[in-house]
Design a protein around this motif. Structure first.
Motif, PDB file in Angstrom:
ATOM      1  N   LEU A  81     -46.047  34.309  14.563  1.00 14.18           N
ATOM      2  CA  LEU A  81     -46.849  35.447  15.099  1.00 14.18           C
ATOM      3  C   LEU A  81     -47.765  35.342  16.169  1.00 14.18           C
ATOM      4  CD1 LEU A  81     -46.473  38.194  12.241  1.00 14.18           C
ATOM      5  CD2 LEU A  81     -45.414  38.112  14.468  1.00 14.18           C
ATOM      6  N   LYS A  85     -36.906  35.619  16.683  1.00 12.17           N
ATOM      7  CA  LYS A  85     -37.337  36.802  15.723  1.00 12.17           C
ATOM      8  C   LYS A  85     -36.532  36.500  14.219  1.00 12.17           C
ATOM      9  CE  LYS A  85     -35.811  40.583  17.236  1.00 12.17           C
ATOM     10  NZ  LYS A  85     -34.712  41.021  16.031  1.00 12.17           N
ATOM     11  N   ALA A  94     -48.504  38.123  18.939  1.00 15.33           N
ATOM     12  CA  ALA A  94     -47.921  38.955  18.761  1.00 15.33           C
ATOM     13  C   ALA A  94     -48.436  40.466  18.887  1.00 15.33           C
ATOM     14  CB  ALA A  94     -46.798  39.336  17.541  1.00 15.33           C
ATOM     15  N   VAL A 148     -44.719  45.255  14.392  1.00 16.88           N
ATOM     16  CA  VAL A 148     -44.839  44.235  15.571  1.00 16.88           C
ATOM     17  C   VAL A 148     -43.774  44.780  16.858  1.00 16.88           C
ATOM     18  CG1 VAL A 148     -44.569  41.818  16.240  1.00 16.88           C
ATOM     19  CG2 VAL A 148     -45.460  42.283  13.791  1.00 16.88           C
ATOM     20  N   ILE A 160     -43.367  39.505  20.479  1.00 13.55           N
ATOM     21  CA  ILE A 160     -43.559  38.542  19.844  1.00 13.55           C
ATOM     22  C   ILE A 160     -43.797  37.199  20.944  1.00 13.55           C
ATOM     23  CG2 ILE A 160     -42.002  38.968  17.818  1.00 13.55           C
ATOM     24  CD1 ILE A 160     -39.756  37.495  18.883  1.00 13.55           C
ATOM     25  N   GLY A 219     -46.298  39.940  24.368  1.00 13.49           N
ATOM     26  CA  GLY A 219     -47.399  39.260  23.538  1.00 13.49           C
ATOM     27  C   GLY A 219     -48.883  39.669  24.213  1.00 13.49           C
TER      28      GLY A 219
END
Length: 786
Positions: A323, A268, A244, A259, A262, A220
């Protein structure tokens, strides 16, 4: 004899027992120790694996059920599932930045999947976990009896790594909690080394230059700036904002948002479900599909609509999905107290946390050196006995042969050579082959080596500075063995994404329908008013055009305006939902006026018509509303302040005295006449521009002079000669107040008006539904006919 009952004070007993329970939860279950970074259950799991089951990183895997059974039977009597859950978390690389348990089998996933039952999985220690325990056999930490007093367990592990900071911790105790984010091992070790080299170093000097910030296992991007991080590390609390990581990929004409990481603790699978819900509900028109292509690495793929702006889509997702997430830091942990067996809870800052660990390392190293020195001195003592015997070996052999047994031989050897019982025991247990000349030389060489080592260790014990060098060297070795690249980005260039709600609403023309009882809905079309469904006893009040990107404003009798997007109005052919479901109405509050922000239906103030109340600024082009209350107060106000969506509390447009309420709110262009009626049967007409225009909530000016308990029944705005306000008397007769009748000829605001009836009073008005009809050639630029 049975124990005699005694009287106790309930409040004192309850307080005492609750405090005991609270302290037990705090110190024995929920909070980690600042020294080894472990909660009791984690410490007991690792100790049982290391000391009891020998499950080091190079051992064969062992069934998790066997590990749990060992821990529960000897150290942690709180249930097998709690032990297994703690062990599973220590094996998850998405939960711990540096896992301590090497799990074999299904230990869960970042999608929220649970681990397999303990009878199906196996485990052993990770290499890093050994660094927490390797010195435990050298009397480096205190031990205490286990829960039933049958075996001993360590109070704390002699950790060589700053586990609390590198792996973090989360726990909820009684009256307190902890939430410590994980950090990069290399950065934390560098900070420890800097504190050894410069004990006076400050947090401000460490944060940014050495410790960049938390380093989450799922990666992240950290959005907090350096100043915010310093404040968090100073206070021991604060909020981290993580986002993210994403990128754009192309496949021919198609574009995808991918993506790749995260935020920490985000499920997820749940995240993808939430994104899919927004797509299905058409709240994210820029994205047409989402799918999970993750393997060992995170890869969530969202397909963009052709021509859609990826930044706009991500701005929406960061606002409405995890996110972008927040991590609330709470650096609370157990710190050493005067009682070595009991730690006490405290909130610490970054430097205190590092200082406690360094002081603990110094204590462990000192105790380890002292233990090693004692072992060396003991061995030296034995070797010195051999050296003494070997000086006259023939005499020693003669004494042994002449003795009556082992005890007699020992007495004779001690008397002749001046050695003690321990040395004598070692000599008598020596095998005959060690009496060879070569073995004697090896013993003398070992003695010299051991004396040199003992002198070196004694030198370390006598010099604290040298011991700090040992601590520093061991930290450098740990960094070299386990240090890795940071996963969470800090100081990364983060694109500022503008969020505008209108960008996520699909523009559709529709009709907003509001009943007199305040039920709201929207429909794409209708044939005529009679086809619109309403509940029995209710009737349609307003049918207004608008786009799903426009807003609808509800004006209530309490002098408040409530605004919502037309897209949020329920789309249904049924009765609709009560407007109170979307806002926080007071008791008795109801809708008395409705408009939409669609320019096609709004009238603007006409030019070349000067105000009759001396307004300083021109009203030309302004969209204004007229409101009159039961007490006869009136005002004009601009709609501009009410077109943006409001909170559930709405916005005030008219200040009312106690017991007063607004009877109607209408849109005006300045050319209309106000037709007004009171309950006692008086009617009045005057130009709307006589009502003052106000810039904020106000009581307004007098529209009609009322006598006694008289009150305004209703009013409307008349634009044509035949327009008027139809009222009904208590005897069933009806009368229309319009300008074409001589007795209602327009006069001035604030007088008593003319009597409509000689006897009785008015009971209600009859206003038809407000229905805005748009022409086929409408271009959307102006007002429409009503």
């Amino acid at each position: 004899m049975p124990t005699q009952p005694t009287d106790v004070a309930l409040h004192k007993t309850a307080q005492e027992r609750y405090l005991n329970y609270a302290m037990s939860v705090i110190t024995s279950r929920a909070l980690p120790d600042v020294r080894d970074g472990l909660k009791p259950v984690q410490r007991r799991i690792l100790y049982a694996m290391y000391a009891n089951l020998r499950l080091t990183h190079d051992a064969k895997y062992r069934k998790s059920a066997a590990i749990v059974g060992e821990v529960m039977g000897k150290y942690h009597p709180h249930g097998d599932q709690s032990i297994y859950d703690a062990m599973v978390r220590m094996a998850q690389d998405f939960s711990l930045r540096y896992p301590l348990v090497d799990g074999h089998g299904n230990f869960g996933s970042v999608d929220g999947d649970s681990a397999a039952a303990m009878r199906y999985t196996e485990a052993r220690m990770m290499p890093l976990a050994s660094e927490l325990l390797d010195e435990i056999k050298k009397q480096t930490v205190a031990f205490r009896p286990n829960y039933d007093g049958t075996v001993q367990e360590p109070v704390v592990l002699p950790a060589q790594v700053p586990n609390l900071l590198i792996n973090g911790a989360t726990g909820i105790a009684v009256g307190m909690a902890t939430n410590i984010p994980p950090h990069n091992l290399g950065e934390v070790v560098d900070a420890l080394i800097a504190m050894i080299d410069r004990p006076e170093i400050s947090i401000d000097e460490m944060v940014g230059a050495i410790v960049k910030g938390p380093d989450f296992p799922t990666g992240g991007v950290l959005l907090n700036d350096e100043e915010e991080l310093r404040e968090i590390y100073h206070n021991g609390s604060g909020t981290l904002i993580t986002r993210a990581q994403w990128e754009i990929e192309r496949d021919g004409q198609r574009r995808y948002i991918v993506v790749t990481s995260i935020p920490y603790y985000v499920n997820k699978a749940t995240l993808i479900e939430k994104i899919a819900e927004h797509i299905i509900q058409e709240k994210l028109p820029q994205v047409v599909d989402v799918r999970d292509e993750s393997t060992n690495d995170v890869r969530v793929v969202m397909e963009l609509k052709r021509g859609a702006d990826a930044d706009v889509a991500m701005a929406y997702l960061f606002k409405h999905t995890p996110l972008e997430d927040r991590f609330h830091v709470n650096l609370t942990c157990l710190v050493p107290s005067e009682n070595p067996d009991v730690a006490q809870p405290a909130r610490v800052d970054l430097k205190m946390m590092l200082r406690y660990f360094l002081d603990f390392r110094m204590e462990v190293v000192t105790r380890r050196i002292r233990f090693e020195l004692e072992q060396l001195l003991r061995r030296i003592h034995i070797l010195e006995g051999f050296e003494t015997i070997f000086g006259d070996l023939d005499e020693a052999i003669r004494l042994i042969r002449a003795s009556e047994g082992k005890a007699d031989a020992a007495q004779k050897l001690m008397a002749h050579f001046g050695i003690d019982a321990e040395q004598t025991e070692a000599i008598l247990e020596t095998k005959l082959y060690r009496l060879a000349k070569l073995e004697i030389e090896l013993i003398r060489a070992e003695l010299a080596e051991k004396r040199a080592q003992a002198a070196k260790l004694q030198g370390l014990l006598d010099d604290e500075g040298k011991r700090w060098k040992v601590v520093r060297g061991e930290l450098v070795a740990i960094r070299g063995a386990y240090g890795d690249v940071r996963r969470t980005l800090v100081d990364a260039p983060v694109k500022e994404l503008e969020y505008s709600e209108e960008a996520y609403i699909i523009a559709e023309q529709c009709w907003v329908m509001v009943s007199r009882e305040g039920r709201i809905k929207r429909q794409k079309s209708y044939t005529d008013l009679s086809t619109i469904r309403v509940r029995e006893g209710d009737q349609m009040g307003w049918v207004l055009p608008g786009s799903t990107r426009d807003t609808v404003i509800f004006f209530t009798n309490m002098g408040r305006g409530y605004t919502m997007r037309i897209d949020d109005v329920p789309a249904t052919s049924g009765y609709g939902d009560p407007v109170q479901a979307s806002f926080d109405f007071d008791d008795g509050e109801r809708v008395v006026g409705v408009v939409t922000s669609d320019k096609r239906m709004l009238r603007t103030m006409a030019p070349d018509q000067p105000s009759l109340v001396g307004d300083e600024e021109s009203d030309e082009g302004d969209v204004q509303m007229v409101a009159i209350s039961r007490s006869g107060q009136s005002l004009r106000f601009s709609l501009e302040s009410y077109t943006d969506p409001s909170t559930v509390k709405g916005r005030l447009f008219m200040r009312l005295d106690k017991g007063d309420e607004v009877v109607n709110v209408e849109n005006c262009d300045g050319s209309e006449l106000v037709a007004l009626a009171s309950r006692d049967g008086r009617g009045l007409m005057f130009q709307v521009r006589e009502i003052s225009h106000v810039k904020g909530p106000a009581k307004g000016v007098r529209a009609i002079a009322l006598e006694g308990k008289d009150a305004v029944l209703d009013f409307t705005l008349c634009r044509e000669r035949l327009d008027g306000l139809e009222v009904e008397t208590n005897r069933g007769a009806r009368e229309i107040i319009r300008a074409t009748k001589a007795q209602y000829a327009p006069t001035s605001r604030g007088n008593k008006g003319k009597l409509i009836i000689q006897r009785g009073h008015l009971i209600r008005s009859h206003r038809p539904p407000v229905e805005i009809v748009l022409g086929d050639d409408d271009d959307g630029d102006g007002g429409e006919e009503e």
